[in-house]
Design a protein around this motif. Structure first.
Motif, PDB file in Angstrom:
ATOM      1  N   ALA A 177       2.689   7.363  -6.751  1.00 22.22           N
ATOM      2  CA  ALA A 177       3.423   6.524  -5.789  1.00 22.22           C
ATOM      3  C   ALA A 177       2.621   6.151  -4.539  1.00 22.22           C
ATOM      4  CB  ALA A 177       4.731   7.205  -5.409  1.00 22.22           C
ATOM      5  N   PRO A 178       1.840   7.090  -3.963  1.00 24.70           N
ATOM      6  CA  PRO A 178       1.083   6.712  -2.750  1.00 24.70           C
ATOM      7  C   PRO A 178       0.098   5.565  -2.964  1.00 24.70           C
ATOM      8  CG  PRO A 178       1.139   9.107  -3.004  1.00 24.70           C
ATOM      9  CD  PRO A 178       1.691   8.529  -4.272  1.00 24.70           C
ATOM     10  N   MET A 179      -0.210   5.258  -4.209  1.00 25.12           N
ATOM     11  CA  MET A 179      -1.165   4.165  -4.471  1.00 25.12           C
ATOM     12  C   MET A 179      -0.527   2.792  -4.288  1.00 25.12           C
ATOM     13  SD  MET A 179      -3.073   5.555  -7.878  1.00 25.12           S
ATOM     14  CE  MET A 179      -3.857   7.175  -7.933  1.00 25.12           C
ATOM     15  N   GLN A 180       0.787   2.759  -4.187  1.00 23.40           N
ATOM     16  CA  GLN A 180       1.487   1.463  -4.107  1.00 23.40           C
ATOM     17  C   GLN A 180       0.918   0.586  -2.995  1.00 23.40           C
ATOM     18  OE1 GLN A 180       3.732   0.395  -1.612  1.00 23.40           O
ATOM     19  NE2 GLN A 180       4.637  -1.390  -2.631  1.00 23.40           N
ATOM     20  N   HIS A 181       0.763   1.158  -1.810  1.00 21.15           N
ATOM     21  CA  HIS A 181       0.301   0.341  -0.682  1.00 21.15           C
ATOM     22  C   HIS A 181      -1.178  -0.007  -0.775  1.00 21.15           C
ATOM     23  CE1 HIS A 181      -0.933   4.303   0.873  1.00 21.15           C
ATOM     24  NE2 HIS A 181      -1.790   3.641   1.592  1.00 21.15           N
ATOM     25  N   GLN A 182      -1.894   0.673  -1.695  1.00 20.34           N
ATOM     26  CA  GLN A 182      -3.312   0.330  -1.895  1.00 20.34           C
ATOM     27  C   GLN A 182      -3.464  -0.780  -2.940  1.00 20.34           C
ATOM     28  OE1 GLN A 182      -4.414   4.218  -3.212  1.00 20.34           O
ATOM     29  NE2 GLN A 182      -4.777   5.016  -1.156  1.00 20.34           N
ATOM     30  N   VAL A 183      -2.448  -0.902  -3.780  1.00 22.06           N
ATOM     31  CA  VAL A 183      -2.517  -1.859  -4.894  1.00 22.06           C
ATOM     32  C   VAL A 183      -1.857  -3.194  -4.522  1.00 22.06           C
ATOM     33  CG1 VAL A 183      -1.668  -2.291  -7.239  1.00 22.06           C
ATOM     34  CG2 VAL A 183      -2.644  -0.042  -6.646  1.00 22.06           C
ATOM     35  N   VAL A 184      -0.711  -3.105  -3.842  1.00 24.45           N
ATOM     36  CA  VAL A 184       0.043  -4.314  -3.468  1.00 24.45           C
ATOM     37  C   VAL A 184      -0.565  -4.896  -2.192  1.00 24.45           C
ATOM     38  CG1 VAL A 184       2.283  -5.209  -2.743  1.00 24.45           C
ATOM     39  CG2 VAL A 184       2.150  -3.497  -4.565  1.00 24.45           C
ATOM     40  N   THR A 185      -0.981  -6.161  -2.291  1.00 22.57           N
ATOM     41  CA  THR A 185      -1.635  -6.764  -1.119  1.00 22.57           C
ATOM     42  C   THR A 185      -0.927  -8.021  -0.614  1.00 22.57           C
ATOM     43  OG1 THR A 185      -3.145  -7.901  -2.624  1.00 22.57           O
ATOM     44  CG2 THR A 185      -3.925  -5.843  -1.635  1.00 22.57           C
TER      45      THR A 185
END
Lengths: 137, 103
Positions: free
Chosen positions: A128-136
């Motif tokens: 889940a923490p990767m969401q803000h790294q993936v969504v731009t």
């Protein structure tokens, strides 16, 4: 006492840095992770919502890197040596809808791999923490 | 003298054109230009002007290279030491293709 301390010291040296945890085993170890990645990628490529994201990519390479990454995220004896999530997804301009579709396809793959629901949730919580790294966008 | 002057002016322009021809830009997951002509022993500089990480490789009998990956904004230069026609590719983006004719 000195002998006990020495034993602990030797045990510490013998313990791998990656400290394999239960999630990796609960997901079926490396064979389970490999099966999950293959099923997930098959789902991504068949999903009209996100399949175009992969149209220019080397799918074999993605499968190999995901296997390392999922293994590492699950606490297995792997080291992910790929690039950061920001760097690899920057140019794709992914939306929350894309990310949600990807998670749905991953859940479908976990179901097809007979990964228990509670185990699925533990794995998703680590991703889940990767969401803000993936969504731009 | 009047005839010499235009020729003199052309020299820097020709040099600039030759320099441009030795630079290939990686942008939009494509090589630009997609085809270049160079002489044996000359180099191509690949400029990653994209939003993606790229690398380049050639796998041909008698001539091959396989570069490290380059982040956006980074360059890499490769010298073509053998004559022939070569396809330059990217492991990360298999549809990227540059054709290099080396005389």
């Amino acid at each position: 006492m000195k002998a006990l301390a020495a034993t602990f010291f030797l045990l510490a040296l013998a313990t791998p840095l990656w400290a394999q945890d239960a999630l990796f085993d609960d997901m079926g170890g490396q064979p389970g992770i490999n099966k999950l990645v293959d099923a997930s990628v098959d789902n991504y490529l068949a999903d009209p919502r996100i399949k175009d994201v992969f149209s220019e990519s080397n799918i074999d390479r993605i499968r190999a890197e995901l296997k390392d990454q999922f293994c590492a995220v699950a606490g297995g004896p792997c080291r992910y040596t790929g690039h950061s999530m920001e760097a690899t997804h920057k140019g794709l301009h992914l939306t929350n809808a894309n990310f949600n579709a990807l998670v749905e396809d991953l859940q479908t793959a976990m179901d097809s791999c007979n990964i228990p629901f509670a185990t699925q949730n533990r794995f998703l919580a680590r991703l889940a923490p990767m969401q803000h790294q993936v969504v731009t966008r | 003298m009047k005839k010499l002057l235009p020729l003199f002016l052309l020299v820097p322009a020709a040099a600039f054109a030759a320099d441009e021809a030795h630079t290939v830009v990686q942008k939009g997951r494509a090589f630009r230009p997609a085809e270049v002509n160079i002489n044996r022993g000359e180099s191509l500089t690949f400029t990653n002007d994209d939003e993606f990480i790229h690398q380049i490789y050639v796998q041909a009998p008698g001539f091959a290279f396989d570069s490290d990956e380059r982040n956006p904004g980074q360059d890499i230069t490769e010298t073509f030491t053998a004559p022939g026609t070569f396809e330059v590719r990217c492991h990360i983006h298999p549809k990227m293709k540059l054709v290099v004719h080396v005389k």
